[in-house]
Design a protein around this motif. Structure first.
Motif, PDB file in Angstrom:
ATOM      1  N   ILE A 102       0.842  -1.211   0.000  1.00  0.00           N
ATOM      2  CA  ILE A 102       0.000   0.000   0.000  1.00  0.00           C
ATOM      3  C   ILE A 102       0.870   1.251   0.000  1.00  0.00           C
ATOM      4  CG2 ILE A 102      -1.662   1.334   1.351  1.00  0.00           C
ATOM      5  CD1 ILE A 102      -2.805  -1.380   2.342  1.00  0.00           C
ATOM      6  N   GLY A 103       1.898   1.251   0.854  1.00  0.00           N
ATOM      7  CA  GLY A 103       2.784   2.404   0.919  1.00  0.00           C
ATOM      8  C   GLY A 103       3.570   2.618  -0.365  1.00  0.00           C
ATOM      9  N   LEU A 104       4.056   1.517  -0.963  1.00  0.00           N
ATOM     10  CA  LEU A 104       4.841   1.621  -2.196  1.00  0.00           C
ATOM     11  C   LEU A 104       3.971   2.099  -3.356  1.00  0.00           C
ATOM     12  CD1 LEU A 104       7.690   1.104  -3.328  1.00  0.00           C
ATOM     13  CD2 LEU A 104       6.928  -1.207  -3.942  1.00  0.00           C
ATOM     14  N   TYR A 105       2.746   1.574  -3.432  1.00  0.00           N
ATOM     15  CA  TYR A 105       1.834   1.995  -4.504  1.00  0.00           C
ATOM     16  C   TYR A 105       1.493   3.480  -4.350  1.00  0.00           C
ATOM     17  CZ  TYR A 105      -1.917   1.801  -7.930  1.00  0.00           C
ATOM     18  OH  TYR A 105      -2.692   2.020  -9.049  1.00  0.00           O
ATOM     19  N   ALA A 106       1.256   3.903  -3.113  1.00  0.00           N
ATOM     20  CA  ALA A 106       0.942   5.311  -2.866  1.00  0.00           C
ATOM     21  C   ALA A 106       2.131   6.201  -3.243  1.00  0.00           C
ATOM     22  CB  ALA A 106       0.580   5.507  -1.392  1.00  0.00           C
ATOM     23  N   PHE A 107       3.336   5.736  -2.961  1.00  0.00           N
ATOM     24  CA  PHE A 107       4.541   6.504  -3.289  1.00  0.00           C
ATOM     25  C   PHE A 107       4.647   6.749  -4.795  1.00  0.00           C
ATOM     26  CE2 PHE A 107       9.040   6.228  -4.644  1.00  0.00           C
ATOM     27  CZ  PHE A 107       9.521   7.400  -4.085  1.00  0.00           C
ATOM     28  N   PHE A 108       4.498   5.681  -5.589  1.00  0.00           N
ATOM     29  CA  PHE A 108       4.592   5.828  -7.043  1.00  0.00           C
ATOM     30  C   PHE A 108       3.394   6.594  -7.604  1.00  0.00           C
ATOM     31  CE2 PHE A 108       7.447   2.000  -6.845  1.00  0.00           C
ATOM     32  CZ  PHE A 108       8.575   2.652  -7.321  1.00  0.00           C
ATOM     33  N   ALA A 109       2.241   6.448  -6.959  1.00  0.00           N
ATOM     34  CA  ALA A 109       1.052   7.171  -7.419  1.00  0.00           C
ATOM     35  C   ALA A 109       1.217   8.675  -7.229  1.00  0.00           C
ATOM     36  CB  ALA A 109      -0.178   6.681  -6.664  1.00  0.00           C
ATOM     37  N   ILE A 110       1.895   9.070  -6.163  1.00  0.00           N
ATOM     38  CA  ILE A 110       2.152  10.491  -5.929  1.00  0.00           C
ATOM     39  C   ILE A 110       3.118  11.031  -6.986  1.00  0.00           C
ATOM     40  CG2 ILE A 110       3.250  12.133  -4.340  1.00  0.00           C
ATOM     41  CD1 ILE A 110       2.164  10.389  -2.041  1.00  0.00           C
ATOM     42  N   LEU A 111       4.120  10.226  -7.330  1.00  0.00           N
ATOM     43  CA  LEU A 111       5.113  10.656  -8.320  1.00  0.00           C
ATOM     44  C   LEU A 111       4.536  10.707  -9.733  1.00  0.00           C
ATOM     45  CD1 LEU A 111       8.310   8.726  -7.138  1.00  0.00           C
ATOM     46  CD2 LEU A 111       7.741  11.133  -6.764  1.00  0.00           C
ATOM     47  N   ASN A 112       3.608   9.789 -10.018  1.00  0.00           N
ATOM     48  CA  ASN A 112       3.045   9.708 -11.372  1.00  0.00           C
ATOM     49  C   ASN A 112       1.570   9.321 -11.299  1.00  0.00           C
ATOM     50  OD1 ASN A 112       2.516   9.402 -14.068  1.00  0.00           O
ATOM     51  ND2 ASN A 112       4.147   7.936 -14.476  1.00  0.00           N
ATOM     52  N   PRO A 113       0.715  10.218 -10.829  1.00  0.00           N
ATOM     53  CA  PRO A 113      -0.699   9.861 -10.619  1.00  0.00           C
ATOM     54  C   PRO A 113      -1.436   9.501 -11.903  1.00  0.00           C
ATOM     55  CG  PRO A 113      -0.338  12.235 -10.354  1.00  0.00           C
ATOM     56  CD  PRO A 113       1.009  11.601 -10.432  1.00  0.00           C
ATOM     57  N   LYS A 114      -1.167  10.189 -13.009  1.00  0.00           N
ATOM     58  CA  LYS A 114      -1.887   9.913 -14.252  1.00  0.00           C
ATOM     59  C   LYS A 114      -1.558   8.531 -14.807  1.00  0.00           C
ATOM     60  CE  LYS A 114      -2.473  14.705 -15.776  1.00  0.00           C
ATOM     61  NZ  LYS A 114      -2.209  15.696 -16.855  1.00  0.00           N
ATOM     62  N   GLY A 115      -0.327   8.099 -14.618  1.00  0.00           N
ATOM     63  CA  GLY A 115       0.059   6.795 -15.145  1.00  0.00           C
ATOM     64  C   GLY A 115      -0.234   5.656 -14.204  1.00  0.00           C
ATOM     65  N   PHE A 116      -0.166   5.919 -12.889  1.00  0.00           N
ATOM     66  CA  PHE A 116      -0.261   4.826 -11.918  1.00  0.00           C
ATOM     67  C   PHE A 116      -1.677   4.568 -11.429  1.00  0.00           C
ATOM     68  CE2 PHE A 116       2.089   2.204  -8.787  1.00  0.00           C
ATOM     69  CZ  PHE A 116       3.108   1.782  -9.628  1.00  0.00           C
ATOM     70  N   LEU A 117      -2.489   5.628 -11.328  1.00  0.00           N
ATOM     71  CA  LEU A 117      -3.840   5.468 -10.787  1.00  0.00           C
ATOM     72  C   LEU A 117      -4.852   5.174 -11.898  1.00  0.00           C
ATOM     73  CD1 LEU A 117      -3.853   8.335  -8.126  1.00  0.00           C
ATOM     74  CD2 LEU A 117      -3.612   5.871  -7.732  1.00  0.00           C
ATOM     75  N   THR A 118      -4.619   4.094 -12.608  1.00  0.00           N
ATOM     76  CA  THR A 118      -5.540   3.680 -13.670  1.00  0.00           C
ATOM     77  C   THR A 118      -5.796   2.185 -13.574  1.00  0.00           C
ATOM     78  OG1 THR A 118      -3.758   3.230 -15.257  1.00  0.00           O
ATOM     79  CG2 THR A 118      -4.662   5.475 -15.219  1.00  0.00           C
ATOM     80  N   PHE A 119      -6.960   1.761 -14.057  1.00  0.00           N
ATOM     81  CA  PHE A 119      -7.276   0.333 -14.083  1.00  0.00           C
ATOM     82  C   PHE A 119      -6.286  -0.415 -14.957  1.00  0.00           C
ATOM     83  CE2 PHE A 119      -9.236  -3.160 -16.467  1.00  0.00           C
ATOM     84  CZ  PHE A 119      -9.567  -4.019 -15.422  1.00  0.00           C
ATOM     85  N   GLN A 120      -5.909   0.187 -16.074  1.00  0.00           N
ATOM     86  CA  GLN A 120      -4.975  -0.459 -17.000  1.00  0.00           C
ATOM     87  C   GLN A 120      -3.638  -0.750 -16.325  1.00  0.00           C
ATOM     88  OE1 GLN A 120      -6.812   2.222 -17.710  1.00  0.00           O
ATOM     89  NE2 GLN A 120      -8.172   1.443 -19.330  1.00  0.00           N
ATOM     90  N   ASN A 121      -3.171   0.166 -15.486  1.00  0.00           N
ATOM     91  CA  ASN A 121      -1.893  -0.050 -14.803  1.00  0.00           C
ATOM     92  C   ASN A 121      -1.997  -1.171 -13.780  1.00  0.00           C
ATOM     93  OD1 ASN A 121       0.910   0.730 -14.044  1.00  0.00           O
ATOM     94  ND2 ASN A 121      -0.083   1.255 -12.117  1.00  0.00           N
ATOM     95  N   VAL A 122      -3.087  -1.166 -13.005  1.00  0.00           N
ATOM     96  CA  VAL A 122      -3.292  -2.238 -12.015  1.00  0.00           C
ATOM     97  C   VAL A 122      -3.381  -3.592 -12.719  1.00  0.00           C
ATOM     98  CG1 VAL A 122      -4.872  -3.167 -10.285  1.00  0.00           C
ATOM     99  CG2 VAL A 122      -4.415  -0.702 -10.361  1.00  0.00           C
ATOM    100  N   GLU A 123      -4.122  -3.624 -13.821  1.00  0.00           N
ATOM    101  CA  GLU A 123      -4.263  -4.873 -14.568  1.00  0.00           C
ATOM    102  C   GLU A 123      -2.925  -5.321 -15.125  1.00  0.00           C
ATOM    103  OE1 GLU A 123      -5.244  -7.748 -17.714  1.00  0.00           O
ATOM    104  OE2 GLU A 123      -4.155  -5.868 -17.939  1.00  0.00           O
ATOM    105  N   PHE A 124      -2.122  -4.383 -15.602  1.00  0.00           N
ATOM    106  CA  PHE A 124      -0.814  -4.730 -16.166  1.00  0.00           C
ATOM    107  C   PHE A 124       0.136  -5.237 -15.078  1.00  0.00           C
ATOM    108  CE2 PHE A 124       3.502  -3.695 -17.675  1.00  0.00           C
ATOM    109  CZ  PHE A 124       3.493  -4.425 -18.855  1.00  0.00           C
TER     110      PHE A 124
END
Length: 324
Positions: free
Chosen positions: A21-43
């Motif tokens: 959870i912490g690692l995902y939040a860290f990358f999401a803060i750095l790149n929210p448009k790329g990381f906070l998407t269904f496509q990214n989670v699925e990939f």
């Protein structure tokens, strides 16, 4: 058991998920448009499914107090055998036959390790180091380069999608559920934990440790075969270097997930958490344009940290359950 103690154990046993959870939040803060998407989670789940099969295989073998260094080479050789038979020798064979050949080959190669370790009594490190080399060079001997004329059915498990979700993810989740039920709800699962905890006592209880190891290594080999199948679908071919070099990631995922290096302890859901952590890390570093060489160095660092965390978790758990 007191509620406070239960909460401590819950946190320790599920530490990898809090890290995720912490690692995902860290990358999401750095790149929210790329990381906070269904496509990214699925990939992330899709790419995790391939290494995940090897992590789960390593996890159940580590639970017995042993290890298998040859799992990645098993995946490559199994895929090569299936691809060569159906893509070169007998091109009229249906793709599902190739799938069966890959999984059966993986199980057979795993059984070889099981016989060496469980029946003959070889040291697992040395035995699987030898088969690592044998499997690796046999793959190159069968075919140097790639086999590309493979059927759609053969590639489907690692390539196709259902409802926008890769089939590999369904396989990944299915294997997690099956292994969880096997380890937690069956007598054989208890035998696996008992073998890893104390093999001598297990033998005294009338359990054939050699048979347990034979079946566990065979199961691990079958999962390596599935990994080879998924990798082949991902790259849409079978190459002589398929899954090469990923065995260390498999160890890292299992250890990060809380599988004890001493055997007898760990959960497959924890190993799943370790797999996803590696997937998040890889996806995050890729999106930040970190070079492959640096990612390799970071993977090694992650493995060192994982070993430290694993040792710390074991010590903390013992201190909670047996306070001085």
């Amino acid at each position: 058991m007191e509620t406070k103690t239960r909460l401590k154990l819950f946190f320790i046993d599920n530490l990898v998920w809090f890290i995720n959870i912490g690692l995902y939040a860290f990358f999401a803060i750095l790149n929210p448009k790329g990381f906070l998407t269904f496509q990214n989670v699925e990939f992330i789940l899709y790419t995790s499914s391939m290494i995940g099969m090897l992590v789960f295989a390593e996890a159940i073998i580590l639970t017995t107090g042993n290890m298998d260094l040859s799992l990645a080479q098993n995946a490559g050789l199994s895929a090569m055998v299936g691809g060569f038979v159906t893509g070169v020798l007998f091109t009229n064979l249906p793709g599902w036959v190739g799938i069966l050949i890959v999984v059966a080959t993986g199980a057979a190669l795993g059984a070889v390790n099981g016989i060496l370790v469980g029946k003959i009594g070889y040291n697992a490190f040395l035995a699987t180091l030898a088969t690592f080399l044998i499997f690796d060079w046999t793959t190159s001997w069968i075919r140097r380069g790639a086999i590309v004329n493979l059927s759609n059915t053969f590639l489907a498990p690692g390539r196709d999608q259902v409802g926008g979700i890769h089939v590999a993810i369904f396989i990944f989740i299915g294997v997690v559920i099956a292994l969880h039920l096997l380890l937690r709800k069956t007598k054989f699962g208890l035998h696996i934990y008992s073998t890893g905890g104390n093999p001598d006592t297990t033998e005294m209880m009338g359990i054939n440790v050699g048979n347990v190891l034979l079946w566990v290594f065979t199961m691990g080999g079958a999962m390596a075969g599935i990994a080879g199948l998924l990798y082949a679908g991902y790259v849409t071919s079978v190459t002589s270097t398929l899954a090469e070099g990923v065995i260390f990631n498999a160890f890292a995922g299992a250890i990060i997930g809380g599988i004890s290096l001493r055997g007898g302890r760990g959960r497959i859901t924890g190993a799943m958490g370790g797999v996803i952590l590696l997937g998040i890390l890889e996806a995050g570093l890729t999106m930040l344009n970190v070079s492959p060489s640096v990612r390799g160095v970071l993977t090694g660092i992650v493995l060192l940290v994982a070993i430290f965390i694993n040792m710390s978790i074991s010590r903390l758990r013992d201190e909670i359950l047996m306070p001085s």
